[in-house]
Motif scaffolding. Structure first.
Motif, PDB file in Angstrom:
ATOM      1  N   LYS A  93      -8.030  56.371  30.048  1.00  0.00           N
ATOM      2  CA  LYS A  93      -8.023  56.434  31.395  1.00  0.00           C
ATOM      3  C   LYS A  93      -7.124  55.738  32.270  1.00  0.00           C
ATOM      4  O   LYS A  93      -6.862  54.667  31.756  1.00  0.00           O
TER       5      LYS A  93
ATOM      6  N   ARG B 249     -10.720  50.417  31.928  1.00  0.00           N
ATOM      7  CA  ARG B 249     -12.008  51.001  31.818  1.00  0.00           C
ATOM      8  C   ARG B 249     -12.969  50.017  32.820  1.00  0.00           C
ATOM      9  O   ARG B 249     -12.488  48.737  32.959  1.00  0.00           O
TER      10      ARG B 249
ATOM     11  N   THR C 189      -3.154  55.057  40.178  1.00  0.00           N
ATOM     12  CA  THR C 189      -2.755  55.644  38.970  1.00  0.00           C
ATOM     13  C   THR C 189      -1.997  54.773  38.239  1.00  0.00           C
ATOM     14  O   THR C 189      -0.464  54.886  38.559  1.00  0.00           O
TER      15      THR C 189
ATOM     16  N   THR D  57      -5.462  52.059  28.179  1.00  0.00           N
ATOM     17  CA  THR D  57      -6.547  52.561  28.923  1.00  0.00           C
ATOM     18  C   THR D  57      -6.986  51.524  29.950  1.00  0.00           C
ATOM     19  O   THR D  57      -6.908  50.434  29.624  1.00  0.00           O
TER      20      THR D  57
END
Length: 150
Positions: A79, A52, A31, A50
């Motif tokens: 994300k 992806r 993460t 983010t």
């Protein structure tokens, strides 16, 4: 170091810089908790980022370097997890996560960030990854910083 720039960047306006590949050296997941610059000349902010899934050619739906739009305007969801292994077991295909940064210039002067620092959690341990990439947003009438805006 690779330097990308966006000339005459509007003050406070978001710009996207993508096509920055990240992948894991083995299976699993990490993460990403923070992305910033190792050195900041001027006032360049990483406002958002983010990740992806990115296993297609760079010119096919990837985010270009210096798009004058934000994550929301490009309809990119936020994300922060990476699970792509650089080369999955039993596969000849390389896979990456595309790191997309939303940056903005907060003063009237040209701003430049050198060296992207990605902070992430792996098995509960905080780690950092340095990426040799510079990003510059040039003020319209400002003197260039290190020839970024020439």
């Amino acid at each position: 170091m690779i330097t990308r720039r966006s000339s005459s960047a509007r003050l406070g306006h978001p710009y996207l810089f993508g096509n920055i590949p990240l992948c894991l050296d083995r299976g699993g997941s990490v993460t990403v908790t923070r992305v910033g610059f190792g050195e900041n000349l001027g006032d360049l902010n990483v406002d958002a980022f983010t990740l992806r899934s990115f296993h297609r050619p760079f010119d096919n739906d990837g985010v270009n370097l210096g798009e004058p739009i934000g994550l929301e305007g490009r309809a990119l969801s936020v994300k922060h997890d990476v699970s792509q292994a650089c080369q999955p077991e039993d596969s000849s295909r390389m896979e990456f996560a595309e790191l997309v940064l939303q940056v903005s210039r907060r003063t009237q002067k040209t701003a430049f960030g050198r060296g992207i620092v990605v902070t992430y959690l792996s098995d509960g341990v905080e780690r950092r990854l340095g990426i040799s990439l510079g990003i510059g947003l040039c003020a319209p009438a400002d003197a260039p910083i290190e020839s970024v805006c020439d």
